[in-house]
Write a protein that holds these residues in place. Structure first.
Motif, mmCIF file in Angstrom:
data_model
loop_
_atom_site.group_PDB
_atom_site.id
_atom_site.type_symbol
_atom_site.label_atom_id
_atom_site.label_comp_id
_atom_site.label_asym_id
_atom_site.label_seq_id
_atom_site.Cartn_x
_atom_site.Cartn_y
_atom_site.Cartn_z
ATOM 1 N N ALA A 69 0.827 -1.211 0.000
ATOM 2 C CA ALA A 69 0.000 0.000 0.000
ATOM 3 C C ALA A 69 0.859 1.258 0.000
ATOM 4 O O ALA A 69 0.526 2.247 -0.662
ATOM 5 N N VAL A 70 1.974 1.233 0.722
ATOM 6 C CA VAL A 70 2.865 2.400 0.749
ATOM 7 C C VAL A 70 3.491 2.626 -0.624
ATOM 8 O O VAL A 70 3.541 3.763 -1.124
ATOM 9 N N ILE A 71 3.968 1.560 -1.264
ATOM 10 C CA ILE A 71 4.546 1.695 -2.603
ATOM 11 C C ILE A 71 3.487 2.166 -3.596
ATOM 12 O O ILE A 71 3.733 3.054 -4.427
ATOM 13 N N PHE A 72 2.305 1.570 -3.524
ATOM 14 C CA PHE A 72 1.224 1.942 -4.432
ATOM 15 C C PHE A 72 0.830 3.405 -4.239
ATOM 16 O O PHE A 72 0.623 4.140 -5.214
ATOM 17 N N THR A 73 0.745 3.851 -2.998
ATOM 18 C CA THR A 73 0.358 5.236 -2.711
ATOM 19 C C THR A 73 1.412 6.213 -3.216
ATOM 20 O O THR A 73 1.087 7.238 -3.838
ATOM 21 N N THR A 74 2.674 5.899 -2.959
ATOM 22 C CA THR A 74 3.757 6.776 -3.420
ATOM 23 C C THR A 74 3.783 6.872 -4.941
ATOM 24 O O THR A 74 3.886 7.969 -5.508
ATOM 25 N N GLY A 75 3.692 5.724 -5.602
ATOM 26 C CA GLY A 75 3.683 5.731 -7.060
ATOM 27 C C GLY A 75 2.472 6.445 -7.628
ATOM 28 O O GLY A 75 2.576 7.148 -8.647
ATOM 29 N N SER A 76 1.332 6.286 -6.982
ATOM 30 C CA SER A 76 0.119 6.957 -7.458
ATOM 31 C C SER A 76 0.253 8.473 -7.368
ATOM 32 O O SER A 76 -0.131 9.200 -8.291
ATOM 33 N N ILE A 77 0.803 8.962 -6.262
ATOM 34 C CA ILE A 77 0.982 10.411 -6.107
ATOM 35 C C ILE A 77 1.949 10.944 -7.165
ATOM 36 O O ILE A 77 1.685 11.976 -7.805
ATOM 37 N N VAL A 78 3.062 10.243 -7.379
ATOM 38 C CA VAL A 78 4.070 10.709 -8.331
ATOM 39 C C VAL A 78 3.520 10.703 -9.749
ATOM 40 O O VAL A 78 3.591 11.717 -10.477
ATOM 41 N N ILE A 79 2.956 9.588 -10.178
ATOM 42 C CA ILE A 79 2.501 9.454 -11.561
ATOM 43 C C ILE A 79 1.342 10.388 -11.856
ATOM 44 O O ILE A 79 1.333 11.106 -12.874
ATOM 45 N N ASN A 80 0.348 10.412 -10.975
ATOM 46 C CA ASN A 80 -0.828 11.244 -11.229
ATOM 47 C C ASN A 80 -0.521 12.733 -11.156
ATOM 48 O O ASN A 80 -1.082 13.528 -11.917
ATOM 49 N N SER A 81 0.381 13.131 -10.265
ATOM 50 C CA SER A 81 0.736 14.549 -10.188
ATOM 51 C C SER A 81 1.550 14.985 -11.399
ATOM 52 O O SER A 81 1.374 16.107 -11.910
ATOM 53 N N MET A 82 2.426 14.125 -11.884
ATOM 54 C CA MET A 82 3.184 14.463 -13.087
ATOM 55 C C MET A 82 2.267 14.581 -14.300
ATOM 56 O O MET A 82 2.408 15.510 -15.114
ATOM 57 N N ALA A 83 1.314 13.670 -14.427
ATOM 58 C CA ALA A 83 0.358 13.762 -15.529
ATOM 59 C C ALA A 83 -0.504 15.013 -15.390
ATOM 60 O O ALA A 83 -0.802 15.692 -16.388
#
Length: 300
Positions: free
Chosen positions: A104-118
């Protein structure tokens, strides 16, 4: 003999005369009755919402036969902590909680990074096909996840991702709803900040990391909590893609526990309460930011 003149009495202003009237209006019986009715309705809604959670936690302290006792009994005759001690002594349950939390921590971190960059790209950059790609991204918000479940399973099967932690993390990181939410926030950041950073020599990456990231705490909290909850509570996708017991997620573990040890309901309630605890703690920590973002979204 000197004659002193009395100071002129100033007439009260309209605001001063209207303020006591407004105060008296708030204390009228009808307004008090309305306030009491709203408070009572709110208390009833809160009790109805918290009742299942409270029953689950308290059932963890009951004996096996007390959980489904007839007639219904909310509190146990004797409070026992054995169920919580036993479930926490189970290595497979503890490993499942740790593995789910790690994912969940990895998924949350990746989600914030990818979605914010997009979101930054769609909010601030101009590129070929942007007006075509953005509506296509938004269209994915209206596609139910169950309708693409089979095709998603075929894709991850051909990529040899079954029975790996990657199959639980990678497919759901990019979410159109989160991209849309963060993009709307970025559109409200003054362009003068970006222009000043560009004048100081920052490139696109510098603007993103030095201007937009520090200002994005509010939307990142919403995206992070939403992503964490989505991963932690996922059940259908792990059941479909994970068959190795060493990689079971917490909801998958509880479902298997219910099927294999259906008679031990007190133990199941204790495990369910412990599985719900991280989400509750997370909400209590960030409740102010969540409420502030809801208010902000309503004003916009």
């Amino acid at each position: 003999m000197a004659i002193t003149q009395a100071a002129p009495v100033l007439a009260p202003t309209t605001t001063e005369t209207a303020l006591p009237a407004r105060r008296r209006k708030k204390l009228t019986p009808s307004r008090l009755a309305l306030l009491a009715l709203k408070t009572l309705a709110g208390a009833v809604i809160v009790l109805l919402a918290l009742f299942p959670l409270a029953w689950m936690v308290i059932s963890g302290f009951k004996l096996r036969t007390e959980v489904i006792r007839t007639p219904f009994q909310f509190f146990p005759d004797v409070w026992e902590v054995q169920n919580y001690v036993q479930i926490l002594s189970d290595p497979s349950f503890v490993r499942t909680l740790a593995l789910t939390g790690f994912g969940a921590v990895i998924f949350t971190t990746g989600s914030i990074v990818i979605n914010s960059m997009a979101a930054y790209a769609f909010a601030r950059l101009e590129f070929v096909g942007k007006r075509i790609v953005w509506p296509l991204v938004l269209m994915t918000m209206f596609i139910p996840g169950m309708t693409i479940l089979l095709t998603s399973f075929i894709v991850v099967t051909k990529l040899y991702m079954l029975d790996t932690l990657a199959v639980l993390i990678l497919p759901g990181m990019a979410t159109a709803a989160h991209v849309f939410f963060v993009r709307q926030f970025y559109l409200n950041i003054p362009s003068s900040l970006e222009e000043a950073a560009r004048v100081d020599g920052c490139g696109r990456w510098g603007v993103y990391f030095r201007i937009f990231i520090p200002l994005s705490k509010a939307p990142f909290v919403v995206v992070g909590i939403g992503s964490f909850m989505a991963y932690w509570n996922s059940f259908v996708w792990p059941v479909l893609t994970i068959t190795n017991p060493d990689l079971f997620q917490v909801q998958q573990y509880l479902a298997n526990f219910r099927g294999e040890r259906s008679s031990e309901l007190g133990l199941l309630m204790a495990g369910s309460a412990l599985a719900a605890a991280p989400i509750i703690v997370l909400f209590l920590i960030f409740q102010r930011q969540i409420i502030a973002n809801i208010k902000m979204a309503g004003l916009k």
